[in-house]
Design a protein around this motif. Structure first.
Motif, PDB file in Angstrom:
ATOM      1  N   CYS A  65       0.730  -1.163  -0.101  1.00 49.63           N
ATOM      2  CA  CYS A  65       0.061   0.076  -0.259  1.00 49.63           C
ATOM      3  C   CYS A  65       0.958   1.234  -0.118  1.00 49.63           C
ATOM      4  CB  CYS A  65      -0.939   0.004   1.205  1.00 49.63           C
ATOM      5  SG  CYS A  65      -2.460  -1.222   1.099  1.00 49.63           S
ATOM      6  N   HIS A  66       0.234   2.062  -0.812  1.00 52.49           N
ATOM      7  CA  HIS A  66       1.185   3.497  -1.038  1.00 52.49           C
ATOM      8  C   HIS A  66       0.302   4.751  -0.860  1.00 52.49           C
ATOM      9  CE1 HIS A  66       4.205   6.104  -2.309  1.00 52.49           C
ATOM     10  NE2 HIS A  66       3.770   6.378  -3.491  1.00 52.49           N
ATOM     11  N   GLY A  67       0.404   5.316   0.254  1.00 52.31           N
ATOM     12  CA  GLY A  67      -0.772   6.418   0.731  1.00 52.31           C
ATOM     13  C   GLY A  67      -0.373   7.714  -0.109  1.00 52.31           C
ATOM     14  N   LEU A  68      -1.544   8.401   0.162  1.00 54.60           N
ATOM     15  CA  LEU A  68      -1.525   9.587  -0.661  1.00 54.60           C
ATOM     16  C   LEU A  68      -2.007  10.893   0.191  1.00 54.60           C
ATOM     17  CD1 LEU A  68      -3.756   8.561  -3.646  1.00 54.60           C
ATOM     18  CD2 LEU A  68      -1.316   9.011  -3.659  1.00 54.60           C
ATOM     19  N   SER A  69      -2.355  10.374   1.384  1.00 55.75           N
ATOM     20  CA  SER A  69      -3.092  11.739   2.116  1.00 55.75           C
ATOM     21  C   SER A  69      -2.708  11.924   3.442  1.00 55.75           C
ATOM     22  CB  SER A  69      -4.752  11.550   1.901  1.00 55.75           C
ATOM     23  OG  SER A  69      -5.061  10.445   2.862  1.00 55.75           O
ATOM     24  N   LEU A  70      -1.569  11.082   4.043  1.00 53.35           N
ATOM     25  CA  LEU A  70      -1.373  11.470   5.359  1.00 53.35           C
ATOM     26  C   LEU A  70      -0.780  12.845   5.607  1.00 53.35           C
ATOM     27  CD1 LEU A  70       0.037   8.079   6.883  1.00 53.35           C
ATOM     28  CD2 LEU A  70      -2.036   9.266   7.406  1.00 53.35           C
ATOM     29  N   ASP A  76      -0.959  20.329  10.079  1.00 54.74           N
ATOM     30  CA  ASP A  76      -2.401  19.912  10.385  1.00 54.74           C
ATOM     31  C   ASP A  76      -2.200  18.625  11.303  1.00 54.74           C
ATOM     32  OD1 ASP A  76      -3.272  21.869   8.983  1.00 54.74           O
ATOM     33  OD2 ASP A  76      -3.940  20.682   7.260  1.00 54.74           O
ATOM     34  N   PRO A  77      -2.956  18.565  12.220  1.00 49.77           N
ATOM     35  CA  PRO A  77      -2.952  17.198  13.119  1.00 49.77           C
ATOM     36  C   PRO A  77      -3.257  16.112  12.156  1.00 49.77           C
ATOM     37  CG  PRO A  77      -4.509  18.971  13.841  1.00 49.77           C
ATOM     38  CD  PRO A  77      -4.139  19.563  12.488  1.00 49.77           C
ATOM     39  N   LEU A  78      -2.508  15.103  12.420  1.00 49.96           N
ATOM     40  CA  LEU A  78      -2.835  13.658  11.814  1.00 49.96           C
ATOM     41  C   LEU A  78      -4.044  13.310  12.312  1.00 49.96           C
ATOM     42  CD1 LEU A  78       0.624  12.162  12.695  1.00 49.96           C
ATOM     43  CD2 LEU A  78      -0.181  12.754  10.507  1.00 49.96           C
ATOM     44  N   ASP A  79      -4.775  12.730  11.415  1.00 48.63           N
ATOM     45  CA  ASP A  79      -6.326  12.172  11.392  1.00 48.63           C
ATOM     46  C   ASP A  79      -6.159  11.006  12.041  1.00 48.63           C
ATOM     47  OD1 ASP A  79      -8.702  10.985  10.983  1.00 48.63           O
ATOM     48  OD2 ASP A  79      -8.891  12.104   8.913  1.00 48.63           O
ATOM     49  N   ASP A  80      -6.274  10.851  13.366  1.00 48.90           N
ATOM     50  CA  ASP A  80      -6.283   9.611  14.213  1.00 48.90           C
ATOM     51  C   ASP A  80      -7.710   8.605  13.632  1.00 48.90           C
ATOM     52  OD1 ASP A  80      -4.338  10.523  15.702  1.00 48.90           O
ATOM     53  OD2 ASP A  80      -5.719  11.455  17.322  1.00 48.90           O
ATOM     54  N   ARG A  85      -8.570   3.279  10.845  1.00 44.80           N
ATOM     55  CA  ARG A  85      -9.138   2.685   9.719  1.00 44.80           C
ATOM     56  C   ARG A  85      -8.009   2.189   8.575  1.00 44.80           C
ATOM     57  NH1 ARG A  85     -13.242   5.988   6.030  1.00 44.80           N
ATOM     58  NH2 ARG A  85     -14.018   4.056   5.597  1.00 44.80           N
ATOM     59  N   LEU A  86      -6.826   2.726   8.520  1.00 42.88           N
ATOM     60  CA  LEU A  86      -5.857   2.369   7.762  1.00 42.88           C
ATOM     61  C   LEU A  86      -5.246   1.202   8.423  1.00 42.88           C
ATOM     62  CD1 LEU A  86      -3.766   2.647   5.438  1.00 42.88           C
ATOM     63  CD2 LEU A  86      -2.608   4.550   6.889  1.00 42.88           C
ATOM     64  N   ARG A  87      -5.202   1.245   9.703  1.00 41.96           N
ATOM     65  CA  ARG A  87      -4.318  -0.095  10.293  1.00 41.96           C
ATOM     66  C   ARG A  87      -5.150  -1.379  10.035  1.00 41.96           C
ATOM     67  NH1 ARG A  87      -1.585  -0.576  16.186  1.00 41.96           N
ATOM     68  NH2 ARG A  87      -1.349  -2.757  16.321  1.00 41.96           N
ATOM     69  N   ARG A  88      -6.698  -1.134  10.199  1.00 41.44           N
ATOM     70  CA  ARG A  88      -7.549  -2.223   9.994  1.00 41.44           C
ATOM     71  C   ARG A  88      -7.577  -2.640   8.393  1.00 41.44           C
ATOM     72  NH1 ARG A  88     -10.964   0.942  13.337  1.00 41.44           N
ATOM     73  NH2 ARG A  88     -11.988   1.594  11.612  1.00 41.44           N
ATOM     74  N   PHE A  89      -7.316  -1.846   7.607  1.00 41.42           N
ATOM     75  CA  PHE A  89      -6.964  -2.407   6.228  1.00 41.42           C
ATOM     76  C   PHE A  89      -5.855  -2.912   5.734  1.00 41.42           C
ATOM     77  CE2 PHE A  89      -5.990  -1.390   1.867  1.00 41.42           C
ATOM     78  CZ  PHE A  89      -7.147  -1.427   1.399  1.00 41.42           C
ATOM     79  N   LEU A  90      -4.777  -2.612   6.451  1.00 46.61           N
ATOM     80  CA  LEU A  90      -3.652  -3.084   6.144  1.00 46.61           C
ATOM     81  C   LEU A  90      -3.428  -4.599   6.876  1.00 46.61           C
ATOM     82  CD1 LEU A  90      -1.189  -0.193   7.074  1.00 46.61           C
ATOM     83  CD2 LEU A  90      -1.824  -0.827   4.999  1.00 46.61           C
ATOM     84  N   ASP A  91      -4.106  -4.593   8.071  1.00 47.55           N
ATOM     85  CA  ASP A  91      -4.238  -5.852   8.830  1.00 47.55           C
ATOM     86  C   ASP A  91      -5.020  -6.877   8.039  1.00 47.55           C
ATOM     87  OD1 ASP A  91      -2.440  -4.984  10.740  1.00 47.55           O
ATOM     88  OD2 ASP A  91      -4.170  -4.774  12.279  1.00 47.55           O
ATOM     89  N   GLU A  92      -6.275  -6.423   7.420  1.00 50.25           N
ATOM     90  CA  GLU A  92      -7.144  -7.285   6.706  1.00 50.25           C
ATOM     91  C   GLU A  92      -6.470  -7.971   5.502  1.00 50.25           C
ATOM     92  OE1 GLU A  92     -11.249  -6.790   4.097  1.00 50.25           O
ATOM     93  OE2 GLU A  92     -10.819  -5.344   5.513  1.00 50.25           O
TER      94      GLU A  92
END
Length: 286
Positions: A65-70, A76-80, A85-92
């Motif tokens: 996976c190669h992210g685009l929006s972090l 700006d604060p990181l979107d917790d 959701r990203l962690r669940r996706f990577l694990d799944e």
């Protein structure tokens, strides 16, 4: 911690998972490609036939996976919520590598571009701190990609020194985009061979390779919309000579040729990787 993931062989050659290519990728013959790469931002929460196609493909093939929006370089604060959701996706999908751009793309809202971070010591500590936060949230190391850029907002240090300082301070890996090295070297008048030699090879997770547009002799535009140039293949060969082969992703985002042509171009990537594989691990594909 994340579940067991599938590893990639150093000579693995991959294609980008784009919706325009779903049909050919689903119907691909064994050995056409070794892994796929997707932008999770475009797939998290997607259902219906596209979601089913993603699940089917990631069950059969390793998915990076190669992210685009972090927006690692932003203030700006990181979107917790997104990180969870990203962690669940990577694990799944048992993703072996997650990468993001060493850039920023937000300033009180999305800017829809990958903008360069000033090459300063202050920026090193700022972005490295955010990378460590992301790694903690995802429960894994990440890789950051050297981006192509056309304006340099402020450079108190060279690009190579900035990248190396971020990698060391964040204790993260590198996604080495070989085409970006070539494009930046032309546009910003530096030696791409010296740049490669200055990188910490032990941190390189995988390579990107892509086509670009020749706007002028001294201006190249990173497009991902054309075949890879011979000079970029030569730089990939040099990177493999310096660091050994690494999994390599052939990027193509638009102007898609017939699928068979993509597979043939991926064959050129494989030829380079296999040239540098240890003798006992070389093999011929049917």
């Amino acid at each position: 911690m994340s579940p067991v993931v599938r590893s990639l062989e150093p000579t693995a050659a991959g294609l980008g998972l784009r919706r325009a290519l779903l049909g050919p990728l689903q119907g691909a013959a064994p050995g056409d490609f070794d892994f796929l790469e997707c932008a999770p931002d475009n797939w998290i929460g997607v259902g219906g036939r596209f979601g089913a196609a993603l699940r089917e493909l990631s069950a059969r093939h390793p998915l990076v996976c190669h992210g685009l929006s972090l927006s690692l370089g932003s203030t700006d604060p990181l979107d917790d919520t997104y990180l969870a959701r990203l962690r669940r996706f990577l694990d799944e999908h048992r993703v072996p590598v997650f990468s993001e751009h060493l850039s920023y793309c937000s300033d009180g809202g999305q800017l829809y571009d990958l903008l360069p971070i000033p090459f300063t010591e202050e920026a090193v500590f700022h972005v490295a701190g955010r990378i460590r936060q992301v790694q903690d949230a995802l429960g894994r190391r990440i890789a950051v990609e050297n981006i192509s850029y056309y304006a340099a907002p402020f450079q108190a240090m060279a690009e190579i020194d900035f990248i190396n300082a971020v990698l060391a301070e964040a204790d993260c890996d590198l996604l080495l985009d070989v085409n970006n090295v070539f494009v930046n070297a032309i546009n910003h008048r530096y030696d791409p061979h010296a740049f490669l030699r200055g990188l910490p090879g032990g941190r390189i997770a995988y390579f990107h390779i892509a086509g670009h547009y020749d706007e002028a002799e001294d201006l190249k535009v990173d497009t991902h919309g054309a075949p890879v140039k011979p000079d970029v293949f030569a730089l990939l060969d040099e990177a493999c000579s310096l660091f050994g082969p690494r999994p390599t992703l052939l990027e193509r985002d638009f102007n898609f040729p017939p699928y068979a042509e993509l597979v043939a171009e991926l064959g050129q990537v494989r030829t380079v990787l296999q040239r540098h594989a240890p003798a006992g691990s070389r093999h011929v594909r049917a």
